[in-house]
Design a protein around this motif. Structure first.
Motif, mmCIF file in Angstrom:
data_model
loop_
_atom_site.group_PDB
_atom_site.id
_atom_site.type_symbol
_atom_site.label_atom_id
_atom_site.label_comp_id
_atom_site.label_asym_id
_atom_site.label_seq_id
_atom_site.Cartn_x
_atom_site.Cartn_y
_atom_site.Cartn_z
ATOM 1 N N VAL A 44 16.659 13.474 0.263
ATOM 2 C CA VAL A 44 15.912 13.328 -0.983
ATOM 3 C C VAL A 44 15.069 12.061 -0.839
ATOM 4 O O VAL A 44 15.562 11.036 -0.362
ATOM 5 C CB VAL A 44 16.847 13.188 -2.196
ATOM 6 C CG1 VAL A 44 16.032 13.097 -3.483
ATOM 7 C CG2 VAL A 44 17.828 14.354 -2.268
ATOM 8 N N TRP A 45 13.808 12.143 -1.191
ATOM 9 C CA TRP A 45 12.937 10.980 -1.010
ATOM 10 C C TRP A 45 11.995 10.784 -2.187
ATOM 11 O O TRP A 45 11.780 11.688 -2.998
ATOM 12 C CB TRP A 45 12.121 11.127 0.279
ATOM 13 C CG TRP A 45 11.261 12.363 0.370
ATOM 14 C CD1 TRP A 45 11.603 13.568 0.895
ATOM 15 C CD2 TRP A 45 9.922 12.502 -0.105
ATOM 16 N NE1 TRP A 45 10.562 14.457 0.796
ATOM 17 C CE2 TRP A 45 9.514 13.829 0.196
ATOM 18 C CE3 TRP A 45 9.027 11.644 -0.732
ATOM 19 C CZ2 TRP A 45 8.242 14.316 -0.140
ATOM 20 C CZ3 TRP A 45 7.759 12.111 -1.065
ATOM 21 C CH2 TRP A 45 7.380 13.441 -0.758
ATOM 22 N N GLN A 46 11.478 9.583 -2.281
ATOM 23 C CA GLN A 46 10.450 9.274 -3.274
ATOM 24 C C GLN A 46 9.470 8.286 -2.654
ATOM 25 O O GLN A 46 9.828 7.522 -1.747
ATOM 26 C CB GLN A 46 11.059 8.685 -4.543
ATOM 27 C CG GLN A 46 11.805 7.387 -4.337
ATOM 28 C CD GLN A 46 12.449 6.870 -5.610
ATOM 29 O OE1 GLN A 46 12.206 7.410 -6.703
ATOM 30 N NE2 GLN A 46 13.258 5.834 -5.507
ATOM 31 N N GLY A 47 8.244 8.318 -3.113
ATOM 32 C CA GLY A 47 7.251 7.448 -2.513
ATOM 33 C C GLY A 47 6.132 7.095 -3.473
ATOM 34 O O GLY A 47 5.933 7.740 -4.507
ATOM 35 N N PRO B 214 0.814 -1.223 0.000
ATOM 36 C CA PRO B 214 0.000 0.000 0.000
ATOM 37 C C PRO B 214 0.839 1.260 0.000
ATOM 38 O O PRO B 214 0.445 2.268 -0.551
ATOM 39 C CB PRO B 214 -0.812 -0.139 1.292
ATOM 40 C CG PRO B 214 -0.800 -1.596 1.596
ATOM 41 C CD PRO B 214 0.526 -2.075 1.144
ATOM 42 N N ILE B 215 1.996 1.245 0.698
ATOM 43 C CA ILE B 215 2.839 2.424 0.724
ATOM 44 C C ILE B 215 4.299 1.989 0.623
ATOM 45 O O ILE B 215 4.750 1.092 1.312
ATOM 46 C CB ILE B 215 2.612 3.253 2.012
ATOM 47 C CG1 ILE B 215 3.475 4.514 1.988
ATOM 48 C CG2 ILE B 215 2.865 2.432 3.257
ATOM 49 C CD1 ILE B 215 3.093 5.516 3.054
ATOM 50 N N GLU B 216 5.012 2.588 -0.304
ATOM 51 C CA GLU B 216 6.418 2.287 -0.509
ATOM 52 C C GLU B 216 7.181 3.608 -0.516
ATOM 53 O O GLU B 216 6.714 4.592 -1.092
ATOM 54 C CB GLU B 216 6.636 1.575 -1.836
ATOM 55 C CG GLU B 216 5.859 0.275 -2.004
ATOM 56 C CD GLU B 216 6.007 -0.282 -3.406
ATOM 57 O OE1 GLU B 216 7.144 -0.418 -3.874
ATOM 58 O OE2 GLU B 216 4.960 -0.551 -4.029
ATOM 59 N N SER B 217 8.338 3.642 0.085
ATOM 60 C CA SER B 217 9.134 4.864 0.067
ATOM 61 C C SER B 217 10.605 4.536 0.213
ATOM 62 O O SER B 217 10.973 3.480 0.736
ATOM 63 C CB SER B 217 8.709 5.819 1.198
ATOM 64 O OG SER B 217 9.003 5.241 2.456
ATOM 65 N N SER B 218 11.426 5.417 -0.285
ATOM 66 C CA SER B 218 12.866 5.304 -0.102
ATOM 67 C C SER B 218 13.426 6.708 0.023
ATOM 68 O O SER B 218 12.818 7.683 -0.444
ATOM 69 C CB SER B 218 13.515 4.571 -1.282
ATOM 70 O OG SER B 218 13.261 5.239 -2.510
ATOM 71 N N HIS B 219 14.551 6.826 0.681
ATOM 72 C CA HIS B 219 15.157 8.141 0.855
ATOM 73 C C HIS B 219 16.662 7.984 0.981
ATOM 74 O O HIS B 219 17.163 6.893 1.253
ATOM 75 C CB HIS B 219 14.568 8.851 2.080
ATOM 76 C CG HIS B 219 14.673 8.066 3.354
ATOM 77 N ND1 HIS B 219 15.758 8.143 4.208
ATOM 78 C CD2 HIS B 219 13.820 7.177 3.928
ATOM 79 C CE1 HIS B 219 15.571 7.355 5.237
ATOM 80 N NE2 HIS B 219 14.396 6.754 5.103
#
Length: 240
Positions: free
Chosen positions: A18-21, A2-7
């Motif tokens: 810096v991040w993305q999701g 449901p939710i994915e993120s990396s930074h």
């Protein structure tokens, strides 16, 4: 998922993170407090949007509608855009008046939308154009450095660059670090001693205000609670 993120960290003195999701299936999430401002790009119903978001002084609920992708540049304390007084952006944001699939408008000029991997190059262009400036004293002072100017001057410079007082920044960052430690399995009592809270009730109040969670929820990774926005260990100059 449901939710994915990396930074990731950055070697630019202007960038804190810096991040993305990507989100899917959630109707809301808990946006935790942050003492940094950021530039965010996201997709909303197939439309690309861009905004400068100011510091958030308390946890809040953010609506998430359908599938969404986002990229953000979180700026270091001391970095600012003179044409956007940061004090007016605290707990708020300003959207770009025009965004296409590849560009957006900032300070009346068109810029190519950056990606997760080229944020530093994008920021360098902003600096060269005078859109982004930096007061190096602010980042040092926020993280415990010794000022060579008077206290009032320090207060003015910190407020001008961050929109917050040095005390408010430290409260937010301490709560964020406490949340990370609790999530790693450190006991609340150890967190109190490590980070200088008065006692466990003091820790509990800080977590509720800035993170929107209890120590128990953070330690147990409560799956019933709304997902949290980006949470990572605060990093000052020279810290890894």
């Amino acid at each position: 998922m449901p939710i994915e993120s990396s930074h990731r960290a950055s070697d630019s003195p202007y960038i804190a993170r810096v991040w993305q999701g990507r989100t899917s299936g959630f109707e809301q999430m808990t946006s935790i407090a942050t003492s940094n401002w950021e530039l965010v790009f996201w997709e909303d119903g197939g439309v690309i949007r861009a905004a400068v978001r100011g510091p958030e002084t308390s946890a809040s609920i953010a609506e998430v509608v359908g599938d969404s992708r986002s990229v953000g540049i979180t700026f270091a304390h001391g970095a600012s855009m003179p044409h956007l007084p940061i004090g007016e952006l605290v707990d708020g944001d300003v959207e770009s008046p025009h965004v296409s699939g590849r560009s957006f408008v900032l300070r009346g000029e068109e810029w190519e939308i950056p990606h997760f991997d080229n944020a530093e190059q994008f920021v360098e262009r902003l600096v060269r154009a005078g859109v982004l400036v930096r007061d190096p004293l602010v980042d040092e002072i926020v993280w415990g450095g010794i000022a060579k100017v008077g206290t009032r001057s320090v207060q003015r410079r910190v407020a001008a660059a961050t929109g917050l007082t040095r005390g408010a920044i430290r409260q937010i960052e301490r709560a964020r670090e406490a949340a990370v430690l609790l999530g790693e399995g450190v006991s609340p009592l150890d967190v109190v001693h490590r980070l200088g809270f008065y006692d466990q009730p003091h820790l509990a109040r800080a977590l509720q205000r800035f993170i929107g969670r209890t120590a128990t929820q953070l330690g147990a990774h409560d799956e019933a609670a709304d997902p949290l926005s980006l949470l990572y260990k605060p990093e000052g100059p020279g810290r890894t």
